[in-house]
Write a protein that holds these residues in place. Structure first.
Motif, short mmCIF file in Angstrom:
data_model
loop_
_atom_site.label_atom_id
_atom_site.label_comp_id
_atom_site.label_asym_id
_atom_site.label_seq_id
_atom_site.Cartn_x
_atom_site.Cartn_y
_atom_site.Cartn_z
N THR A 62 28.70 -17.00 3.27
CA THR A 62 29.18 -15.97 2.36
C THR A 62 28.66 -16.24 0.95
N ILE A 63 28.16 -15.19 0.31
CA ILE A 63 27.78 -15.29 -1.11
C ILE A 63 29.01 -14.87 -1.90
N PRO A 64 29.48 -15.71 -2.83
CA PRO A 64 30.68 -15.36 -3.58
C PRO A 64 30.43 -14.21 -4.57
N ALA A 65 31.47 -13.43 -4.84
CA ALA A 65 31.39 -12.35 -5.82
C ALA A 65 31.04 -12.94 -7.18
N GLY A 66 30.41 -12.12 -8.00
CA GLY A 66 30.05 -12.56 -9.35
C GLY A 66 28.55 -12.57 -9.53
N ILE A 67 28.10 -13.30 -10.51
CA ILE A 67 26.66 -13.40 -10.79
C ILE A 67 26.00 -14.14 -9.64
N PRO A 93 25.14 -5.59 -1.15
CA PRO A 93 25.66 -4.73 -2.22
C PRO A 93 25.61 -5.40 -3.60
N VAL A 94 24.51 -5.23 -4.28
CA VAL A 94 24.34 -5.83 -5.62
C VAL A 94 24.23 -4.75 -6.67
N VAL A 95 24.57 -5.12 -7.89
CA VAL A 95 24.41 -4.25 -9.06
C VAL A 95 23.87 -5.11 -10.19
N ASP A 106 32.88 -10.64 -2.51
CA ASP A 106 32.23 -11.62 -1.64
C ASP A 106 31.43 -10.88 -0.56
N TYR A 107 30.25 -11.41 -0.24
CA TYR A 107 29.40 -10.78 0.78
C TYR A 107 29.11 -11.80 1.87
N THR A 108 29.60 -11.51 3.08
CA THR A 108 29.34 -12.39 4.21
C THR A 108 28.02 -11.98 4.84
N ILE A 109 27.07 -12.90 4.81
CA ILE A 109 25.75 -12.62 5.39
C ILE A 109 25.85 -12.63 6.91
N CYS A 110 26.53 -13.64 7.45
CA CYS A 110 26.65 -13.76 8.90
C CYS A 110 27.88 -14.58 9.24
N LYS A 111 28.36 -14.39 10.47
CA LYS A 111 29.54 -15.11 10.94
C LYS A 111 29.17 -15.95 12.14
N ILE A 112 29.83 -17.08 12.27
CA ILE A 112 29.58 -18.00 13.37
C ILE A 112 29.64 -17.25 14.71
#
Length: 134
Positions: A62-67, A93-95, A106-112
């Motif tokens: 997971t990439i955490p929310a924020g910068i 989903p980036v801005v 938070d953006y989860t790229i993939c799950k186990i």
């Protein structure tokens, strides 16, 4: 196969039996070193490769929310805003806010246990290239 696929084309006796056990991407190491020496060498020189499409995921990432940033804790750098197009193409989903790339959640790229899609594999390749997110 170079070792021979049956007795009629094997280059040494019984090598065709060995060649039946070889499949996929592999290599053969022939040495007179003891097995333990070879194991130690391989363990020291092995490196992780990036995930490929259809690979089974071994951990949730997971990439955490924020910068969105990368590097070490000591040398953390924001991902260049020019990467916005790349991430959007991969459905991340980036801005851009204040000239830096941000995730609003938070953006989860993939799950186990998942089988990686092409997009997920491409995001993971980028993460490997940038080392890791901090």
């Amino acid at each position: 196969m170079a070792l021979g696929s049956d007795r009629s084309d094997e280059i040494e006796e019984n090598l065709c039996e060995f060649s039946k056990e070889i499949y996929g991407e592999c290599g053969i190491l022939i040495t007179n070193e003891p097995a333990e020496t070879v194991r130690e060498y391989v363990e020291k020189t092995t490196c992780k490769d990036y995930a490929r499409m259809k690979s089974i995921v071994t951990e949730t990432i997971t990439i955490p929310a924020g910068i969105v940033s990368f590097g070490s804790e000591r040398d953390c750098q924001p991902v260049p805003r020019t990467m916005e197009i790349f991430f959007k193409k991969l459905e991340v989903p980036v801005v851009v806010e204040n000239n830096v790339l941000c995730l609003l959640e938070d953006y989860t790229i993939c799950k186990i246990g998942d089988s990686l899609s092409e997009n997920q594999a491409n995001v993971l390749v980028r993460i490997c290239y940038m080392k890791h997110f901090c």
